[in-house]
Design a protein around this motif. Structure first.
Motif, PDB file in Angstrom:
ATOM      1  N   MET A   1       0.842  -1.195   0.000  1.00 20.06           N
ATOM      2  CA  MET A   1       0.000   0.000   0.000  1.00 20.06           C
ATOM      3  C   MET A   1       0.880   1.249   0.000  1.00 20.06           C
ATOM      4  SD  MET A   1      -3.036   1.345   0.146  1.00 20.06           S
ATOM      5  CE  MET A   1      -4.017   2.693   0.815  1.00 20.06           C
ATOM      6  N   PHE A   2       0.541   2.201  -0.825  1.00 21.54           N
ATOM      7  CA  PHE A   2       1.302   3.443  -0.835  1.00 21.54           C
ATOM      8  C   PHE A   2       1.032   4.234   0.445  1.00 21.54           C
ATOM      9  CE2 PHE A   2      -2.690   4.157  -3.078  1.00 21.54           C
ATOM     10  CZ  PHE A   2      -3.164   5.361  -2.564  1.00 21.54           C
ATOM     11  N   GLN A   3       2.023   5.003   0.858  1.00 20.21           N
ATOM     12  CA  GLN A   3       1.927   5.738   2.120  1.00 20.21           C
ATOM     13  C   GLN A   3       1.810   7.244   1.929  1.00 20.21           C
ATOM     14  OE1 GLN A   3       5.305   4.569   4.518  1.00 20.21           O
ATOM     15  NE2 GLN A   3       4.806   2.398   4.382  1.00 20.21           N
ATOM     16  N   THR A   4       2.145   7.711   0.741  1.00 23.46           N
ATOM     17  CA  THR A   4       2.051   9.141   0.484  1.00 23.46           C
ATOM     18  C   THR A   4       1.779   9.403  -0.987  1.00 23.46           C
ATOM     19  OG1 THR A   4       3.190  11.288   0.699  1.00 23.46           O
ATOM     20  CG2 THR A   4       4.545   9.417   0.093  1.00 23.46           C
ATOM     21  N   VAL A   5       1.145  10.532  -1.249  1.00 20.46           N
ATOM     22  CA  VAL A   5       0.962  11.029  -2.611  1.00 20.46           C
ATOM     23  C   VAL A   5       1.554  12.433  -2.652  1.00 20.46           C
ATOM     24  CG1 VAL A   5      -0.655  11.655  -4.430  1.00 20.46           C
ATOM     25  CG2 VAL A   5      -1.124   9.673  -2.986  1.00 20.46           C
ATOM     26  N   ILE A   6       2.483  12.640  -3.588  1.00 23.06           N
ATOM     27  CA  ILE A   6       3.145  13.923  -3.738  1.00 23.06           C
ATOM     28  C   ILE A   6       2.628  14.595  -5.010  1.00 23.06           C
ATOM     29  CG2 ILE A   6       5.342  15.141  -3.796  1.00 23.06           C
ATOM     30  CD1 ILE A   6       4.958  13.411  -1.310  1.00 23.06           C
ATOM     31  N   PHE A   7       2.057  15.771  -4.857  1.00 23.45           N
ATOM     32  CA  PHE A   7       1.445  16.480  -5.971  1.00 23.45           C
ATOM     33  C   PHE A   7       2.339  17.603  -6.495  1.00 23.45           C
ATOM     34  CE2 PHE A   7      -2.085  14.755  -3.585  1.00 23.45           C
ATOM     35  CZ  PHE A   7      -3.075  14.463  -4.510  1.00 23.45           C
ATOM     36  N   ASP A   8       2.310  17.801  -7.805  1.00 21.54           N
ATOM     37  CA  ASP A   8       2.726  19.059  -8.386  1.00 21.54           C
ATOM     38  C   ASP A   8       1.554  20.025  -8.181  1.00 21.54           C
ATOM     39  OD1 ASP A   8       4.190  20.953  -9.957  1.00 21.54           O
ATOM     40  OD2 ASP A   8       2.976  20.394 -11.688  1.00 21.54           O
ATOM     41  N   LEU A   9       1.752  21.294  -8.432  1.00 20.23           N
ATOM     42  CA  LEU A   9       0.681  22.271  -8.212  1.00 20.23           C
ATOM     43  C   LEU A   9       0.011  22.678  -9.522  1.00 20.23           C
ATOM     44  CD1 LEU A   9      -0.913  24.159  -6.365  1.00 20.23           C
ATOM     45  CD2 LEU A   9       0.985  25.800  -6.545  1.00 20.23           C
ATOM     46  N   ASP A  10       0.729  23.412 -10.352  1.00 23.03           N
ATOM     47  CA  ASP A  10       0.146  23.914 -11.594  1.00 23.03           C
ATOM     48  C   ASP A  10      -0.182  22.778 -12.546  1.00 23.03           C
ATOM     49  OD1 ASP A  10       0.247  26.576 -10.849  1.00 23.03           O
ATOM     50  OD2 ASP A  10       2.248  26.886 -11.654  1.00 23.03           O
ATOM     51  N   GLY A  11      -1.432  22.710 -12.967  1.00 21.19           N
ATOM     52  CA  GLY A  11      -1.863  21.673 -13.890  1.00 21.19           C
ATOM     53  C   GLY A  11      -2.330  20.404 -13.217  1.00 21.19           C
ATOM     54  N   VAL A  12      -2.166  20.334 -11.894  1.00 22.48           N
ATOM     55  CA  VAL A  12      -2.602  19.152 -11.146  1.00 22.48           C
ATOM     56  C   VAL A  12      -3.624  19.535 -10.084  1.00 22.48           C
ATOM     57  CG1 VAL A  12      -1.875  17.278  -9.606  1.00 22.48           C
ATOM     58  CG2 VAL A  12      -0.448  17.906 -11.558  1.00 22.48           C
ATOM     59  N   ILE A  13      -3.348  20.572  -9.326  1.00 19.57           N
ATOM     60  CA  ILE A  13      -4.274  21.035  -8.285  1.00 19.57           C
ATOM     61  C   ILE A  13      -5.078  22.230  -8.774  1.00 19.57           C
ATOM     62  CG2 ILE A  13      -4.398  22.069  -5.978  1.00 19.57           C
ATOM     63  CD1 ILE A  13      -2.001  20.309  -5.246  1.00 19.57           C
ATOM     64  N   THR A  14      -4.422  23.119  -9.469  1.00 13.90           N
ATOM     65  CA  THR A  14      -5.082  24.259 -10.096  1.00 13.90           C
ATOM     66  C   THR A  14      -4.313  24.578 -11.364  1.00 13.90           C
ATOM     67  OG1 THR A  14      -5.971  26.496  -9.711  1.00 13.90           O
ATOM     68  CG2 THR A  14      -3.736  26.047  -8.906  1.00 13.90           C
ATOM     69  N   ASP A  15      -4.826  25.460 -12.183  1.00 12.11           N
ATOM     70  CA  ASP A  15      -4.147  25.788 -13.431  1.00 12.11           C
ATOM     71  C   ASP A  15      -3.853  27.281 -13.485  1.00 12.11           C
ATOM     72  OD1 ASP A  15      -3.084  25.902 -15.913  1.00 12.11           O
ATOM     73  OD2 ASP A  15      -4.778  24.999 -16.963  1.00 12.11           O
ATOM     74  N   THR A  16      -2.619  27.622 -13.206  1.00 14.08           N
ATOM     75  CA  THR A  16      -2.194  29.019 -13.262  1.00 14.08           C
ATOM     76  C   THR A  16      -1.204  29.245 -14.405  1.00 14.08           C
ATOM     77  OG1 THR A  16      -0.358  28.685 -11.711  1.00 14.08           O
ATOM     78  CG2 THR A  16      -2.492  29.276 -10.771  1.00 14.08           C
ATOM     79  N   ALA A  17      -1.138  28.287 -15.336  1.00 10.73           N
ATOM     80  CA  ALA A  17      -0.183  28.399 -16.443  1.00 10.73           C
ATOM     81  C   ALA A  17      -0.395  29.685 -17.230  1.00 10.73           C
ATOM     82  CB  ALA A  17      -0.315  27.185 -17.366  1.00 10.73           C
ATOM     83  N   ASP A  18      -1.647  30.083 -17.401  1.00  9.37           N
ATOM     84  CA  ASP A  18      -1.928  31.299 -18.161  1.00  9.37           C
ATOM     85  C   ASP A  18      -1.417  32.538 -17.433  1.00  9.37           C
ATOM     86  OD1 ASP A  18      -3.132  32.575 -20.487  1.00  9.37           O
ATOM     87  OD2 ASP A  18      -4.586  33.414 -19.074  1.00  9.37           O
ATOM     88  N   PHE A  19      -1.490  32.513 -16.088  1.00 10.47           N
ATOM     89  CA  PHE A  19      -0.966  33.638 -15.310  1.00 10.47           C
ATOM     90  C   PHE A  19       0.553  33.730 -15.462  1.00 10.47           C
ATOM     91  CE2 PHE A  19      -4.689  32.807 -12.242  1.00 10.47           C
ATOM     92  CZ  PHE A  19      -5.536  33.606 -13.006  1.00 10.47           C
ATOM     93  N   HIS A  20       1.216  32.574 -15.401  1.00 10.21           N
ATOM     94  CA  HIS A  20       2.671  32.549 -15.602  1.00 10.21           C
ATOM     95  C   HIS A  20       3.008  33.081 -16.993  1.00 10.21           C
ATOM     96  CE1 HIS A  20       4.343  30.626 -12.071  1.00 10.21           C
ATOM     97  NE2 HIS A  20       3.414  29.688 -12.111  1.00 10.21           N
ATOM     98  N   PHE A  21       2.270  32.613 -17.987  1.00 10.63           N
ATOM     99  CA  PHE A  21       2.535  33.019 -19.367  1.00 10.63           C
ATOM    100  C   PHE A  21       2.373  34.531 -19.532  1.00 10.63           C
ATOM    101  CE2 PHE A  21       0.771  33.668 -23.756  1.00 10.63           C
ATOM    102  CZ  PHE A  21       1.979  33.524 -24.415  1.00 10.63           C
ATOM    103  N   LYS A  22       1.304  35.085 -18.997  1.00  6.31           N
ATOM    104  CA  LYS A  22       1.075  36.527 -19.129  1.00  6.31           C
ATOM    105  C   LYS A  22       2.179  37.334 -18.450  1.00  6.31           C
ATOM    106  CE  LYS A  22      -3.953  36.357 -19.628  1.00  6.31           C
ATOM    107  NZ  LYS A  22      -5.270  36.624 -18.980  1.00  6.31           N
ATOM    108  N   ALA A  23       2.620  36.868 -17.303  1.00  8.72           N
ATOM    109  CA  ALA A  23       3.683  37.576 -16.577  1.00  8.72           C
ATOM    110  C   ALA A  23       5.010  37.483 -17.323  1.00  8.72           C
ATOM    111  CB  ALA A  23       3.817  37.017 -15.163  1.00  8.72           C
ATOM    112  N   TRP A  24       5.346  36.293 -17.800  1.00  8.42           N
ATOM    113  CA  TRP A  24       6.584  36.137 -18.564  1.00  8.42           C
ATOM    114  C   TRP A  24       6.504  36.885 -19.882  1.00  8.42           C
ATOM    115  CZ3 TRP A  24      10.660  35.288 -16.157  1.00  8.42           C
ATOM    116  CH2 TRP A  24      10.828  34.275 -15.217  1.00  8.42           C
ATOM    117  N   GLN A  25       5.357  36.869 -20.509  1.00  5.92           N
ATOM    118  CA  GLN A  25       5.179  37.536 -21.800  1.00  5.92           C
ATOM    119  C   GLN A  25       5.390  39.046 -21.664  1.00  5.92           C
ATOM    120  OE1 GLN A  25       1.218  37.497 -23.659  1.00  5.92           O
ATOM    121  NE2 GLN A  25       2.191  36.697 -25.514  1.00  5.92           N
ATOM    122  N   ALA A  26       4.876  39.617 -20.561  1.00  7.79           N
ATOM    123  CA  ALA A  26       5.037  41.053 -20.329  1.00  7.79           C
ATOM    124  C   ALA A  26       6.508  41.413 -20.146  1.00  7.79           C
ATOM    125  CB  ALA A  26       4.231  41.471 -19.099  1.00  7.79           C
ATOM    126  N   LEU A  27       7.228  40.590 -19.380  1.00 11.41           N
ATOM    127  CA  LEU A  27       8.654  40.845 -19.178  1.00 11.41           C
ATOM    128  C   LEU A  27       9.421  40.649 -20.486  1.00 11.41           C
ATOM    129  CD1 LEU A  27      11.087  41.404 -17.338  1.00 11.41           C
ATOM    130  CD2 LEU A  27      11.182  38.941 -16.874  1.00 11.41           C
TER     131      LEU A  27
END
Length: 231
Positions: A1-27
């Motif tokens: 039996m597995f004892q832990t689950v390790i999550f990434d955040l963006d794209g797994v728990i919520t999707d903030t990729a567009d926010f990252h893209f807009k911020a990087w795009q502006a810079l």
């Protein structure tokens, strides 16, 4: 039996990729670099410093700035990103994740976060999920970010769980590499070709249930050499 689950955040728990893209795009625009959504795929799962290096390399400017100037650019991007994610709320939790976190806790499975984002605690608080996590890896303390395995290995160490009893969940190629190299069971969310090195691939987070994780874990002994795409 597995004892832990390790999550990434963006794209797994919520999707903030567009926010990252807009911020990087502006810079990037300020620096005279045209940043496309296609190129943004190369920034997913990668930390801020490496993302900026790739953007500067795209514009042929990789060696044009001092460390101090690089730090200013990183802060400028992050300040804009923080402004954008202030609007994130529980409605932005991806399908199935809230129920999965509750079911993991009910079954005494430890929950960890292994994100390249230094803003992960803020995002989890905005989503109302902060207290669901037993540990959150601070990427600023790591020597090597994804695709190196250190992020996921550190999560397991902080939880006191051997990686062979852990499941890692990611949506980015660099993250799958990190999970695999940490000797955890890897589950990819998204595109089959992008995540082809994952042990199992699901179409979306809506398929991430406790029962599905049990099924995947129990099938681990008959691990496929080709990733399994679950419809």
């Amino acid at each position: 039996m597995f004892q832990t689950v390790i999550f990434d955040l963006d794209g797994v728990i919520t999707d903030t990729a567009d926010f990252h893209f807009k911020a990087w795009q502006a810079l990037a625009k300020k620096l005279g670099i045209f940043l496309t959504e296609d190129f943004n795929e190369h920034l997913k799962g990668v930390d801020r410093t490496e993302s900026l290096r790739r953007i500067l390399s795209l514009g042929g400017l990789e060696n044009d700035f001092s460390k101090e100037e690089i730090a200013v650019f990183e802060k400028e991007k992050n300040d804009l990103y923080i402004t954008l994610i202030d609007q994130v709320n529980p409605k932005n939790i991806l399908p199935g994740i809230d129920q999965l976190l509750n079911d993991l806790r009910s079954n005494n499975i430890k929950i960890g976060l292994a994100s390249a984002s230094r803003n992960a605690p803020k995002l989890l608080r905005n989503l109302g999920l902060y207290n669901h996590f037993d540990t959150i890896v601070d990427p600023s303390t790591l020597k090597n970010g994804k695709p190196a395995p250190e992020t996921f290995e550190t999560a397991c160490q902080q939880l006191g769980v051997h990686s062979k009893y852990a499941i890692g969940i990611e949506d980015a190629y660099s993250g799958i590499q990190a999970i695999n190299d940490s000797k955890m069971l890897s589950i990819g969310i998204g595109d089959l070709q992008t995540l082809k090195d994952a042990d199992y691939i699901l179409n979306s987070t809506s398929q991430l249930t406790f029962d599905k994780l049990l099924e995947i874990w129990n099938d681990k002994k008959n691990k496929h050499t080709i990733p399994v795409k679950t419809d």
